[in-house]
Design a protein around this motif. Sequence first.
Motif, mmCIF file in Angstrom:
data_model
loop_
_atom_site.group_PDB
_atom_site.id
_atom_site.type_symbol
_atom_site.label_atom_id
_atom_site.label_comp_id
_atom_site.label_asym_id
_atom_site.label_seq_id
_atom_site.Cartn_x
_atom_site.Cartn_y
_atom_site.Cartn_z
ATOM 1 N N LEU A 179 80.785 -74.431 19.393
ATOM 2 C CA LEU A 179 80.681 -73.030 19.826
ATOM 3 C C LEU A 179 81.534 -72.059 19.008
ATOM 4 N N MET A 180 82.370 -72.601 18.130
ATOM 5 C CA MET A 180 83.153 -71.695 17.286
ATOM 6 C C MET A 180 82.543 -71.634 15.898
ATOM 7 N N ASP A 181 82.717 -70.479 15.264
ATOM 8 C CA ASP A 181 82.089 -70.222 13.971
ATOM 9 C C ASP A 181 83.081 -69.612 12.996
ATOM 10 N N LEU A 182 82.682 -69.638 11.737
ATOM 11 C CA LEU A 182 83.429 -68.895 10.729
ATOM 12 C C LEU A 182 83.457 -67.425 11.134
ATOM 13 N N GLY A 183 84.618 -66.829 11.049
ATOM 14 C CA GLY A 183 84.744 -65.423 11.417
ATOM 15 C C GLY A 183 85.353 -65.230 12.793
ATOM 16 N N ASP A 184 85.313 -66.266 13.636
ATOM 17 C CA ASP A 184 85.933 -66.141 14.961
ATOM 18 C C ASP A 184 87.446 -66.004 14.816
ATOM 19 N N ILE A 185 88.030 -65.274 15.749
ATOM 20 C CA ILE A 185 89.481 -65.111 15.734
ATOM 21 C C ILE A 185 90.073 -66.024 16.797
ATOM 22 N N ILE A 186 91.000 -66.871 16.370
ATOM 23 C CA ILE A 186 91.565 -67.860 17.280
ATOM 24 C C ILE A 186 93.089 -67.797 17.243
ATOM 25 N N GLY A 187 93.704 -68.386 18.274
ATOM 26 C CA GLY A 187 95.143 -68.570 18.286
ATOM 27 C C GLY A 187 95.423 -70.063 18.349
ATOM 28 N N TYR A 196 109.803 -74.943 11.746
ATOM 29 C CA TYR A 196 108.357 -74.773 11.911
ATOM 30 C C TYR A 196 107.745 -75.883 12.764
ATOM 31 N N LYS A 197 108.531 -76.328 13.767
ATOM 32 C CA LYS A 197 108.052 -77.425 14.607
ATOM 33 C C LYS A 197 107.290 -76.929 15.826
ATOM 34 N N ASN A 198 107.458 -75.656 16.120
ATOM 35 C CA ASN A 198 106.837 -75.130 17.328
ATOM 36 C C ASN A 198 106.305 -73.736 17.059
ATOM 37 N N ILE A 199 105.195 -73.690 16.365
ATOM 38 C CA ILE A 199 104.725 -72.386 15.916
ATOM 39 C C ILE A 199 103.492 -71.942 16.692
ATOM 40 N N SER A 200 103.296 -70.653 16.650
ATOM 41 C CA SER A 200 102.146 -70.033 17.302
ATOM 42 C C SER A 200 101.634 -68.960 16.347
ATOM 43 N N ILE A 201 100.370 -69.067 15.987
ATOM 44 C CA ILE A 201 99.831 -68.180 14.952
ATOM 45 C C ILE A 201 98.392 -67.839 15.302
ATOM 46 N N ASP A 234 86.336 -67.175 28.398
ATOM 47 C CA ASP A 234 86.035 -65.785 28.048
ATOM 48 C C ASP A 234 86.107 -65.647 26.529
ATOM 49 N N PRO A 235 85.012 -65.273 25.875
ATOM 50 C CA PRO A 235 85.054 -65.140 24.418
ATOM 51 C C PRO A 235 85.904 -63.945 23.954
ATOM 52 N N TYR A 236 86.230 -63.082 24.894
ATOM 53 C CA TYR A 236 87.067 -61.913 24.551
ATOM 54 C C TYR A 236 88.181 -61.765 25.583
ATOM 55 N N PRO A 237 89.111 -62.736 25.616
ATOM 56 C CA PRO A 237 90.141 -62.721 26.668
ATOM 57 C C PRO A 237 91.038 -61.485 26.565
ATOM 58 N N ALA A 238 91.526 -61.064 27.722
ATOM 59 C CA ALA A 238 92.327 -59.834 27.779
ATOM 60 C C ALA A 238 93.795 -60.075 27.477
ATOM 61 N N ALA A 239 94.290 -61.264 27.787
ATOM 62 C CA ALA A 239 95.738 -61.497 27.683
ATOM 63 C C ALA A 239 96.213 -61.490 26.239
ATOM 64 N N LEU A 240 97.457 -61.053 26.050
ATOM 65 C CA LEU A 240 98.029 -61.064 24.703
ATOM 66 C C LEU A 240 98.221 -62.487 24.236
ATOM 67 N N PHE A 241 98.299 -62.664 22.943
ATOM 68 C CA PHE A 241 98.593 -63.980 22.380
ATOM 69 C C PHE A 241 99.902 -63.888 21.614
ATOM 70 N N ASN A 262 97.153 -77.074 20.056
ATOM 71 C CA ASN A 262 96.642 -76.167 21.071
ATOM 72 C C ASN A 262 95.792 -75.104 20.388
ATOM 73 N N LEU A 263 94.613 -74.854 20.953
ATOM 74 C CA LEU A 263 93.707 -73.943 20.271
ATOM 75 C C LEU A 263 92.983 -73.086 21.290
ATOM 76 N N SER A 264 92.928 -71.776 21.050
ATOM 77 C CA SER A 264 92.163 -70.943 21.973
ATOM 78 C C SER A 264 91.424 -69.843 21.227
ATOM 79 N N LEU A 265 90.265 -69.521 21.772
ATOM 80 C CA LEU A 265 89.439 -68.466 21.189
ATOM 81 C C LEU A 265 89.970 -67.106 21.633
ATOM 82 N N LEU A 266 90.177 -66.205 20.675
ATOM 83 C CA LEU A 266 90.671 -64.867 21.012
ATOM 84 C C LEU A 266 89.586 -63.808 20.869
ATOM 85 N N SER A 267 88.630 -64.050 19.958
ATOM 86 C CA SER A 267 87.531 -63.104 19.820
ATOM 87 C C SER A 267 86.395 -63.748 19.047
ATOM 88 N N LYS A 268 85.215 -63.686 19.637
ATOM 89 C CA LYS A 268 84.039 -64.320 19.037
ATOM 90 C C LYS A 268 83.355 -63.345 18.081
#
Length: 503
Positions: free
Chosen positions: A107-115, A52-57, A25-32, A134-140
């Motif tokens: 499929l990912m581009d400059l400007g995409d929002i990822i976690g 900083y061994k286990n970060i999420s950003i 889903d390019p616009y997933p509903a779940a929080l990150f 670990n990488l996931s698309l949050l908003s295309k």
Amino acid sequence: MSQDLSEQEIIRRQKCEELRNMGIDPYPAALFEINVFARDIRENYERDKTSYKNISIAGRIMSVRDMGKACFAVLQDSTGRIQLYIRRDDICPDEDKSLYDIVFKKLMDLGDIIGVKGYVFTTKTGEISIHVTNLSLLSKALRPLPVVTTDSEGVSHNDVTDPEFIYRQRYVNLIINPEVRERFRKRTQIVQSLRETFNSKGYLEVETPILQPIPGGAAARPFTTHHNALDVPLYLRIANELYLKRLIVGGYDGVYEFAKDFRNEGMDRTHNPEFTVMEIYVAYKDYNWMMDFTEEMLEKVALDLHGDTKVQVGEKTIDFQRPFKRITMYDAIQEHTGIDISAMDENQLRDTCAKLGIHADKSMGKGKLIDEIFGEKCEGNYIQPTFITDYPLEMSPLCKKHRSKEGLVERFELMVNGKELCNAYSELNDPVDQRNRFEEQVKLMERGDKEAMYIDTDFLRALEYGMPPTSGMGIGIDRLAMIMTNVPSIQDVLFFPQMRPEA
RNA sequence: GACUUCGUAGCUCAGCUGGUAGAGCAGCUGACUCUUAAUCAGCGGGUCGAGUGUUCGAGCCACUCCGAGGUCACCA
């Protein structure tokens, strides 16, 4: 409904479809879940590597440098930018490499929002980076972002300079220009600083009507509107002064409001049809007290923002260290023209204007003529904060008569960088005098003065119940922000300055 | 409101005395597992703000309109 899409926009829409086909889903509903910000990593990693061994950003992809089976990317969050190191075999440890080869690279581009999740490390070249596991698309992003690059000398390339683009699409301006985000943060800090000053003295922040039946408190042309249910005309406020004074009548010792005001007049570098003014009224005080208070207030703003009373504005350095210079309007005019106007009548003033080459038409009364002389010959000279005091009575219909000087009122304006920043009075609280002053305004209106004030009979009624001696002050927040952030146009301190509609 | 400058690809810009548009970045295809304006090879992408006119021919000249900036005037 049809939209002409550019090649790049079509491609991005197709990528969205491909993602969906892959079950992403390019616009997933779940929080990150985020546990760190870019600035935090950059500022603290070197001395606290274990944290900083286990970060999420999460953030926006601003650039990608593709090395084949590994990539460097720059992620931008609300606090700044941080480099990502994304290696294929780390985000795809198994046989299936499609997350890297297809999802990320294709499929990912400059400007995409990822976690991303991962750990922080320092690259061979010394750049603090996030090794992504670990990488996931949050908003295309369906539109390409202008790509602003900065070279090794710190010169930026392809920066968006078109003012129309910047003001209409402020969101893009904010994404690609971190210094603009910072400027608006400073604007908020200014407001917070002022609030701290007022609250520390126990003054009450209030809200008063924006829709007013009589647009009072200033001389300006209002926007008009209409209330359907009441079937009455209403005006968007040009000032909130008369309402705040009603509250002083009501028994508060100090009230203030950050108010959006509206004036249906011209627009230029220092005027927007809607703008923000802070007005404060304090009971049992006079304008001398208010000058001290204004100094305290502004010195604190400069210190809170810059850690220094000195502020760079264009070529000039403006120092907000207390005390500010104080000079009467008559003395200011004498200083800059060599002419003593203190004893002149209207005709003599008119002659003086002619001598000085200042335009003066028939609708102008004595006060207006003096104001013209001051505006033409003096105002621009006051770069450092300077209180101009004791204005002519005719142009200050809400201000108390001077305790000792005939024909003047207890008013000051604070000039900074050659322009008015603050305006303050010992407030007129004599209801009979106030009624007379309003009637003078009516005469001016009949004489052709379009900005003369309306009579507000309810305000007079309030004064008749008794208002304590009070001093009030107003300050243009937009103009203060312009000075404190060193920008030349009001548009640069408004997120969304007024614009003509796009075609 | 007056004067003036500007509007060309997603962004920044070039485009000669008028001869039907070009670069860099971004995009697409491919190579590359520590780069940082990454690099290398190849490819696509344009209603030249809109319209009218002049001309054999207009991104370029003229006029009108739309939008933006600047200066001045008006206004606080």
